[in-house]
Design a protein around this motif. Structure first.
Motif, PDB file in Angstrom:
ATOM      1  N   VAL A   1       0.932  -1.203   0.046  1.00 38.86           N
ATOM      2  CA  VAL A   1       0.054   0.070   0.022  1.00 38.86           C
ATOM      3  C   VAL A   1       0.913   1.329  -0.014  1.00 38.86           C
ATOM      4  CG1 VAL A   1      -1.836   1.465   1.369  1.00 38.86           C
ATOM      5  CG2 VAL A   1      -1.995  -1.110   1.084  1.00 38.86           C
ATOM      6  N   THR A   2       1.961   1.003   0.651  1.00 40.66           N
ATOM      7  CA  THR A   2       2.711   2.628   1.055  1.00 40.66           C
ATOM      8  C   THR A   2       3.912   2.770  -0.088  1.00 40.66           C
ATOM      9  OG1 THR A   2       4.147   1.342   2.202  1.00 40.66           O
ATOM     10  CG2 THR A   2       2.596   2.543   3.376  1.00 40.66           C
ATOM     11  N   GLU A   3       4.323   1.596  -1.016  1.00 39.64           N
ATOM     12  CA  GLU A   3       5.089   1.605  -1.822  1.00 39.64           C
ATOM     13  C   GLU A   3       4.872   1.237  -3.076  1.00 39.64           C
ATOM     14  OE1 GLU A   3       8.744   2.513  -1.204  1.00 39.64           O
ATOM     15  OE2 GLU A   3       7.692   2.809   1.063  1.00 39.64           O
ATOM     16  N   GLY A   4       3.554   0.643  -3.399  1.00 39.76           N
ATOM     17  CA  GLY A   4       2.830   0.232  -4.697  1.00 39.76           C
ATOM     18  C   GLY A   4       3.366  -1.103  -5.319  1.00 39.76           C
ATOM     19  N   ALA A   5       3.042  -1.543  -6.208  1.00 39.64           N
ATOM     20  CA  ALA A   5       3.090  -2.911  -6.734  1.00 39.64           C
ATOM     21  C   ALA A   5       4.440  -3.164  -6.879  1.00 39.64           C
ATOM     22  CB  ALA A   5       2.128  -3.175  -7.917  1.00 39.64           C
ATOM     23  N   GLU A   6       4.711  -4.358  -6.751  1.00 32.63           N
ATOM     24  CA  GLU A   6       6.187  -4.898  -6.862  1.00 32.63           C
ATOM     25  C   GLU A   6       6.152  -6.380  -6.935  1.00 32.63           C
ATOM     26  OE1 GLU A   6       9.091  -2.159  -4.147  1.00 32.63           O
ATOM     27  OE2 GLU A   6       8.155  -3.703  -3.251  1.00 32.63           O
ATOM     28  N   ASN A   7       7.265  -7.020  -7.717  1.00 29.87           N
ATOM     29  CA  ASN A   7       7.244  -8.533  -7.946  1.00 29.87           C
ATOM     30  C   ASN A   7       7.651  -9.144  -6.547  1.00 29.87           C
ATOM     31  OD1 ASN A   7      10.260  -9.098  -7.784  1.00 29.87           O
ATOM     32  ND2 ASN A   7      10.191  -8.256  -9.952  1.00 29.87           N
ATOM     33  N   VAL A   8       7.502 -10.379  -6.828  1.00 32.04           N
ATOM     34  CA  VAL A   8       7.705 -11.158  -5.225  1.00 32.04           C
ATOM     35  C   VAL A   8       9.107 -11.268  -5.005  1.00 32.04           C
ATOM     36  CG1 VAL A   8       7.802 -13.649  -4.474  1.00 32.04           C
ATOM     37  CG2 VAL A   8       6.000 -12.667  -5.635  1.00 32.04           C
ATOM     38  N   ASN A   9       9.896 -11.225  -5.698  1.00 33.00           N
ATOM     39  CA  ASN A   9      11.516 -11.311  -5.626  1.00 33.00           C
ATOM     40  C   ASN A   9      11.965  -9.788  -4.979  1.00 33.00           C
ATOM     41  OD1 ASN A   9      12.050 -13.563  -6.392  1.00 33.00           O
ATOM     42  ND2 ASN A   9      12.321 -13.127  -8.468  1.00 33.00           N
ATOM     43  N   VAL A  10      11.351  -8.753  -5.403  1.00 32.01           N
ATOM     44  CA  VAL A  10      11.471  -7.426  -5.036  1.00 32.01           C
ATOM     45  C   VAL A  10      11.104  -7.190  -3.329  1.00 32.01           C
ATOM     46  CG1 VAL A  10      11.195  -4.705  -5.179  1.00 32.01           C
ATOM     47  CG2 VAL A  10      12.002  -6.362  -7.163  1.00 32.01           C
ATOM     48  N   LEU A  11       9.846  -7.676  -3.112  1.00 36.31           N
ATOM     49  CA  LEU A  11       9.093  -8.066  -1.870  1.00 36.31           C
ATOM     50  C   LEU A  11       9.972  -8.614  -0.854  1.00 36.31           C
ATOM     51  CD1 LEU A  11       5.500  -8.364  -3.065  1.00 36.31           C
ATOM     52  CD2 LEU A  11       6.394  -6.384  -1.672  1.00 36.31           C
ATOM     53  N   ALA A  12      10.622  -9.819  -1.550  1.00 36.46           N
ATOM     54  CA  ALA A  12      11.468 -10.538  -0.704  1.00 36.46           C
ATOM     55  C   ALA A  12      12.674  -9.893  -0.184  1.00 36.46           C
ATOM     56  CB  ALA A  12      11.517 -11.966  -1.144  1.00 36.46           C
ATOM     57  N   ASP A  13      13.085  -9.487  -0.925  1.00 31.68           N
ATOM     58  CA  ASP A  13      14.326  -8.543  -0.679  1.00 31.68           C
ATOM     59  C   ASP A  13      14.136  -7.454   0.365  1.00 31.68           C
ATOM     60  OD1 ASP A  13      17.317  -8.019  -1.116  1.00 31.68           O
ATOM     61  OD2 ASP A  13      16.490  -6.086  -1.933  1.00 31.68           O
ATOM     62  N   ARG A  14      13.132  -6.684  -0.075  1.00 34.53           N
ATOM     63  CA  ARG A  14      12.865  -5.357   0.966  1.00 34.53           C
ATOM     64  C   ARG A  14      12.195  -5.844   2.139  1.00 34.53           C
ATOM     65  NH1 ARG A  14      11.484  -0.313  -2.576  1.00 34.53           N
ATOM     66  NH2 ARG A  14      12.439  -1.204  -4.471  1.00 34.53           N
ATOM     67  N   LEU A  15      11.705  -6.899   2.411  1.00 31.66           N
ATOM     68  CA  LEU A  15      11.110  -7.549   3.801  1.00 31.66           C
ATOM     69  C   LEU A  15      12.197  -8.285   4.396  1.00 31.66           C
ATOM     70  CD1 LEU A  15       7.496  -8.180   2.651  1.00 31.66           C
ATOM     71  CD2 LEU A  15       8.447  -6.109   3.885  1.00 31.66           C
ATOM     72  N   GLY A  16      13.124  -8.688   3.882  1.00 22.59           N
ATOM     73  CA  GLY A  16      14.271  -9.514   4.392  1.00 22.59           C
ATOM     74  C   GLY A  16      13.752 -11.028   4.616  1.00 22.59           C
TER      75      GLY A  16
ATOM     76  N   ASN B   1      14.733  -0.680  14.314  1.00 22.10           N
ATOM     77  CA  ASN B   1      14.718  -1.553  13.051  1.00 22.10           C
ATOM     78  C   ASN B   1      15.702  -1.237  11.779  1.00 22.10           C
ATOM     79  OD1 ASN B   1      12.527  -3.196  13.504  1.00 22.10           O
ATOM     80  ND2 ASN B   1      11.287  -1.278  13.663  1.00 22.10           N
ATOM     81  N   SER B   2      15.983   0.056  11.732  1.00 22.26           N
ATOM     82  CA  SER B   2      17.148   0.536  10.651  1.00 22.26           C
ATOM     83  C   SER B   2      18.421  -0.331  10.783  1.00 22.26           C
ATOM     84  CB  SER B   2      17.276   2.025  10.775  1.00 22.26           C
ATOM     85  OG  SER B   2      16.149   2.588  10.256  1.00 22.26           O
ATOM     86  N   SER B   3      18.689  -0.296  12.198  1.00 26.58           N
ATOM     87  CA  SER B   3      20.112  -0.901  12.652  1.00 26.58           C
ATOM     88  C   SER B   3      19.891  -2.508  12.207  1.00 26.58           C
ATOM     89  CB  SER B   3      20.308  -0.779  13.888  1.00 26.58           C
ATOM     90  OG  SER B   3      20.835   0.664  13.919  1.00 26.58           O
ATOM     91  N   LEU B   4      18.735  -3.230  12.527  1.00 31.70           N
ATOM     92  CA  LEU B   4      18.625  -4.500  12.145  1.00 31.70           C
ATOM     93  C   LEU B   4      18.713  -4.817  10.580  1.00 31.70           C
ATOM     94  CD1 LEU B   4      15.679  -5.357  15.081  1.00 31.70           C
ATOM     95  CD2 LEU B   4      18.380  -6.310  14.719  1.00 31.70           C
ATOM     96  N   THR B   5      17.987  -3.897   9.935  1.00 26.59           N
ATOM     97  CA  THR B   5      18.033  -4.007   8.451  1.00 26.59           C
ATOM     98  C   THR B   5      19.417  -3.848   7.939  1.00 26.59           C
ATOM     99  OG1 THR B   5      15.951  -3.271   8.237  1.00 26.59           O
ATOM    100  CG2 THR B   5      17.220  -2.827   6.486  1.00 26.59           C
TER     101      THR B   5
END
Length: 176
Positions: free
Chosen positions: A72-87, A164-168
């Motif tokens: 909702v906040t970032e817009g549509a993405e593919n699964v691989n991008v989602l996986a990377d961004r969400l760790g 959260n930023s430090s963990l990322t």
């Protein structure tokens, strides 16, 4: 082996940010942090899952909430991008997307820039479900933190954001 009590009073922070973490006081603080974060995660999940006060409403699980929030906040993405961004692993995200799709919260669409690629995007129902869940969660934390000052709540929000930023960043360094 003796495990120290981690629920006692806080130890003063080091005056020098570059101070060695090998001393006993720093070790005690890190022990308190790791224990308190573990407690926070367990208690937050239990509180959120029981936090809904209106019949027929419910708070979606953390994985669904975070994935839908990102879309909702970032817009549509593919699964691989989602996986990377969400760790997360792509197979985990694929399962989460399938569950959200079954619930009517997301849909898969073709990428307009690459017809072979598939994007995941929130549905109107998904946006509404996220809004309802965010309202429920805000109300819960409003109750929990009701006796805290605005300054203390703002400080908590800032420190949790930094954590959260430090963990990322730690995860990114470890993955490299």
């Amino acid at each position: 082996m003796k495990i120290e009590d981690t629920t006692g009073p806080a130890t003063a922070p080091p005056e020098d940010p570059g101070e060695s973490l090998d001393d006993a006081a720093a070790t005690a603080v890190l022990s308190r942090i790791e224990f308190q974060v573990a407690q926070l995660m367990r208690r937050a999940d239990r509180s959120v899952s029981r936090g809904s006060k209106r019949p027929g409403t419910g708070v979606m699980d953390r994985a669904a909430y975070l994935l839908l929030h990102h879309l909702v906040t970032e817009g549509a993405e593919n699964v691989n991008v989602l996986a990377d961004r969400l760790g997360l692993d792509a197979s985990t995200v694929t399962r989460q997307v399938a569950a959200l799709e079954k619930a009517g919260h997301v849909r898969r669409t073709r990428d307009p820039h690459d017809g072979r690629a598939v994007l995941v995007e929130p549905t109107d129902g998904g946006v509404d479900a996220l809004d309802a869940n965010r309202t429920e969660r805000r109300a819960l934390y409003g109750d929990v933190l009701g006796s805290w000052s605005r300054l203390d709540r703002a400080l908590l929000a800032e420190l949790l954001g930094r954590l959260n930023s430090s963990l990322t960043e730690y995860r990114r360094r470890a993955d490299d």
